[in-house]
Scaffold this motif. Structure first.
Motif, PDB file in Angstrom:
ATOM      1  N   ALA A 120      -3.302  -4.915   6.222  1.00  0.00           N
ATOM      2  CA  ALA A 120      -3.379  -5.187   7.648  1.00  0.00           C
ATOM      3  C   ALA A 120      -2.641  -4.129   8.447  1.00  0.00           C
ATOM      4  O   ALA A 120      -2.644  -4.147   9.669  1.00  0.00           O
ATOM      5  N   LYS A 121      -2.003  -3.213   7.760  1.00  0.00           N
ATOM      6  CA  LYS A 121      -1.240  -2.155   8.420  1.00  0.00           C
ATOM      7  C   LYS A 121      -1.787  -0.805   7.995  1.00  0.00           C
ATOM      8  O   LYS A 121      -2.431  -0.669   6.976  1.00  0.00           O
ATOM      9  N   LYS A 122      -1.504   0.201   8.794  1.00  0.00           N
ATOM     10  CA  LYS A 122      -1.918   1.547   8.455  1.00  0.00           C
ATOM     11  C   LYS A 122      -0.877   2.250   7.584  1.00  0.00           C
ATOM     12  O   LYS A 122      -1.060   3.399   7.217  1.00  0.00           O
ATOM     13  N   GLU A 123       0.219   1.549   7.279  1.00  0.00           N
ATOM     14  CA  GLU A 123       1.246   2.131   6.436  1.00  0.00           C
ATOM     15  C   GLU A 123       0.743   2.210   4.990  1.00  0.00           C
ATOM     16  O   GLU A 123       0.042   1.332   4.502  1.00  0.00           O
ATOM     17  N   LYS A 124       1.168   3.259   4.300  1.00  0.00           N
ATOM     18  CA  LYS A 124       0.761   3.434   2.915  1.00  0.00           C
ATOM     19  C   LYS A 124       1.482   2.429   2.022  1.00  0.00           C
ATOM     20  O   LYS A 124       2.631   2.089   2.249  1.00  0.00           O
ATOM     21  N   LEU A 125       0.771   1.995   0.982  1.00  0.00           N
ATOM     22  CA  LEU A 125       1.347   1.037   0.038  1.00  0.00           C
ATOM     23  C   LEU A 125       2.394   1.699  -0.852  1.00  0.00           C
ATOM     24  O   LEU A 125       3.378   1.066  -1.234  1.00  0.00           O
ATOM     25  N   LEU A 126       2.194   2.987  -1.163  1.00  0.00           N
ATOM     26  CA  LEU A 126       3.091   3.716  -2.054  1.00  0.00           C
ATOM     27  C   LEU A 126       3.862   4.761  -1.263  1.00  0.00           C
ATOM     28  O   LEU A 126       3.274   5.606  -0.579  1.00  0.00           O
ATOM     29  N   ALA A 127       5.179   4.712  -1.361  1.00  0.00           N
ATOM     30  CA  ALA A 127       6.021   5.653  -0.632  1.00  0.00           C
ATOM     31  C   ALA A 127       6.295   6.918  -1.438  1.00  0.00           C
ATOM     32  O   ALA A 127       6.448   8.001  -0.872  1.00  0.00           O
ATOM     33  N   SER A 128       6.369   6.793  -2.763  1.00  0.00           N
ATOM     34  CA  SER A 128       6.658   7.941  -3.619  1.00  0.00           C
ATOM     35  C   SER A 128       5.990   7.749  -4.966  1.00  0.00           C
ATOM     36  O   SER A 128       5.475   6.663  -5.281  1.00  0.00           O
ATOM     37  N   ALA A 129       6.021   8.803  -5.787  1.00  0.00           N
ATOM     38  CA  ALA A 129       5.397   8.737  -7.115  1.00  0.00           C
ATOM     39  C   ALA A 129       6.074   7.709  -8.006  1.00  0.00           C
ATOM     40  O   ALA A 129       5.440   7.153  -8.915  1.00  0.00           O
ATOM     41  N   ASP A 130       7.348   7.422  -7.757  1.00  0.00           N
ATOM     42  CA  ASP A 130       8.059   6.425  -8.568  1.00  0.00           C
ATOM     43  C   ASP A 130       7.463   5.035  -8.439  1.00  0.00           C
ATOM     44  O   ASP A 130       7.710   4.170  -9.288  1.00  0.00           O
TER      45      ASP A 130
END
Length: 300
Positions: free
Chosen positions: A154-164
């Motif tokens: 529901a948001k445009k924010e990415k689900l994954l912030a980093s490769a970790d």
């Protein structure tokens, strides 16, 4: 002489306030859930004021309250709806429902992952999840991973912030262990559909062992200079250059397709598996495929 029944005024006032809140909701950008969960105490206030006014203006020594049960029932139903919204909001359920309703499918890039390989690392053990994955040999001296994922959000924010967030690498002795994680997701009724398409590059001179959990894999060994083994894939598409120096063995697979030399015929009716071999060049380096449902071989 008119008879004043308690509840009539409350119902009218309730409809008036509800209409006013809904009007403001449309033109002021207010949230419907917040309005419905916040305005219901007004019903109790209006009903209490009406009872007090009735007692005050009745001018009777022992006033008897007369109720309009239909109106009070209507006000009570509105109040129960408001209390229900307030309870769901307090427990966080309403927020989750709003999020699910507002979800849309969006595609994002996987954060790039890379791990430098030195001369002390002789082997890579790769554990994959049930996502679509391409494994390719490269001249680079690093294990790297990139790709895209598609999820409902529901948001445009990415689900994954980093490769970790989706891959873990740990060196033990002469072996680098790389574990690909499943994407974070919610359980129960708020589960969302997710798809991942990734590419993993492996240095061509390093031994590789792939342990899969039913994934659809594509193998592109190119000018491979070491041995690879693949276990547990659901389907495997192997792309081989005729100029390569490979011997590919499919051991105990359910079915095969392509330019194979079948060494043991299988029987789908009895559950017998197939053994087959393909060789290009002198077959110096081996690729062993086992515990796999379907293997397709494509030669370039």
């Amino acid at each position: 002489m008119r008879t004043w029944r308690v509840g009539t005024f409350s119902m009218g006032a309730s409809l008036l306030f509800l209409g006013l809140f809904l009007f403001l909701l449309r033109f002021m950008g207010l949230d419907l859930v917040h309005v419905m969960s916040a305005w219901w105490p007004v019903l109790l206030i209006v009903l209490g004021i009406e009872i007090l006014l009735y007692l005050f203006f009745s001018r009777q020594e022992k006033p008897i309250l007369k109720y309009d049960f239909v109106s009070i029932l209507f006000v009570g139903l509105l109040g129960m709806v408001g209390i229900l919204f307030a309870t769901l909001s307090a427990t966080g359920i309403m927020g989750k429902v709003e999020e699910v309703v507002a979800r849309e499918e969006r595609s994002f890039e996987l954060p790039d992952f890379s791990y430098q390989i030195d001369d002390t690392i002789k082997r890579v053990v790769l554990k994959t999840t049930a996502y679509q994955t391409t494994i390719e040999a490269t001249d680079e001296k690093e294990v790297s991973m990139f790709g895209t994922y598609r999820t409902q959000t529901a948001k445009k924010e990415k689900l994954l912030a980093s490769a970790d967030d989706y891959v873990y690498a740990n060196k033990k002795g002469d072996t680098l262990y790389v574990n690909v994680k499943t994407l974070p997701n919610e359980l129960g009724p708020f589960y969302s559909h997710q798809e991942v398409a990734s590419t993993i590059l492996i240095p061509k001179g390093v031994e590789l062992e792939v342990i899969s959990t039913g994934a659809d894999l594509t193998l592109n060994p190119r000018a491979l200079e070491n041995n690879w083994s693949i276990k547990g894939a659901s389907s495997l598409d192997v792309k081989v250059d005729q100029s390569s120096n490979l011997k590919i063995e499919a051991v105990g697979v359910d079915s095969i397709n392509g330019a194979w030399n079948v060494t043991e015929e299988g029987d789908p009716n009895t559950g017998d598996s197939v053994d087959a071999v393909h060789q290009s060049g002198e077959g110096k380096y081996n690729i062993t495929i086992s515990n796999t449902h379907y293997v397709n071989l494509t030669t370039n």
